[in-house]
Design an enzyme around this catalytic site. Sequence first.
Site, PDB file in Angstrom:
ATOM      1  NE  ARG A  65     -14.538  22.147  81.548  1.00  0.00           N
ATOM      2  CZ  ARG A  65     -14.711  22.344  82.843  1.00  0.00           C
ATOM      3  NH1 ARG A  65     -15.881  22.129  83.406  1.00  0.00           N
ATOM      4  NH2 ARG A  65     -13.737  22.748  83.610  1.00  0.00           N
ATOM      5  CG  ASN A 107     -26.625  29.467  87.671  1.00  0.00           C
ATOM      6  OD1 ASN A 107     -26.707  28.575  88.521  1.00  0.00           O
ATOM      7  ND2 ASN A 107     -25.584  30.301  87.635  1.00  0.00           N
ATOM      8  CG  HIS A 109     -23.663  34.243  90.280  1.00  0.00           C
ATOM      9  ND1 HIS A 109     -22.636  33.322  90.305  1.00  0.00           N
ATOM     10  CD2 HIS A 109     -23.103  35.438  90.546  1.00  0.00           C
ATOM     11  CE1 HIS A 109     -21.500  33.949  90.576  1.00  0.00           C
ATOM     12  NE2 HIS A 109     -21.747  35.239  90.718  1.00  0.00           N
ATOM     13  CB  THR A 141     -26.097  31.767  77.411  1.00  0.00           C
ATOM     14  OG1 THR A 141     -25.238  32.656  78.126  1.00  0.00           O
ATOM     15  CG2 THR A 141     -27.526  32.306  77.401  1.00  0.00           C
TER      16      THR A 141
END
Length: 219
Positions: A65, A107, A109, A141
């Site tokens: 990752r 983002n 969601h 975050t």
Amino acid sequence: MKRIVVLISGQGRNLQALIEHCAAGHIPARIAAVISNRADAPGLQRATQAGIATQVVDHKAYASRDDFDAALMQAIDAHAPDVLALAGFMRILTPAFTQHYEGRALNIHPSLLPRHPGLKTHEAVLAAGDAEHGATVHFVTAALDGGPRVLQGAFTVPPQASASVLAEHVMQDVELKIYPQAIAWLAKGELHLSEHSAFFRNRALAAPLTLHDVEAVFQ
Ligand code: GRF
């Protein structure tokens, strides 16, 4: 002119809304690049059709990752974005990544966060018997779907709705309105993140803004 980089993994309906609102001048910025972790993301075609540079950074090509996030950061930073828009980007990001873009990254969601972070939110709403559903724009975050919330749109769950009906409702009636608005505010400098709180026009948001705060052009 401010520069936006958009990260996608899939269809790119939110991306399309950002493209259209930039073209119309409602978002005072230009999309410098669209980056996907999947070569087959249909959203890449939408970017190409709009004359926007695209790039694929395939997560499967990296051993960890950390390595993937480092490559992704390099690809993003080549465009020196003022705003990083995650629009259906389906990878969990490392703290090194989220810290690097803190205050610049939003983002979208598909739930009323903090309810139902993660995947399969429409199924979760039905299983919980929630009276309301919607979508949330939040600062990115290190906390997955947990950054300070900026803007939320809600509706009453219709009787007997299926998960796919809810998904369509959330996308058409909420996401496509709230995300371009939040990106416009960030591009205009009207939103910022400080001390883990979201600020709108220099006031800390005790609760996220709502659909009532969305300007007419984004309705
Ligand atoms: C949206 O529901 C978004 O909230 C979620 O993934 C979906 C992406 O759809 N994070 P699209 O790629 O914008 O069509």
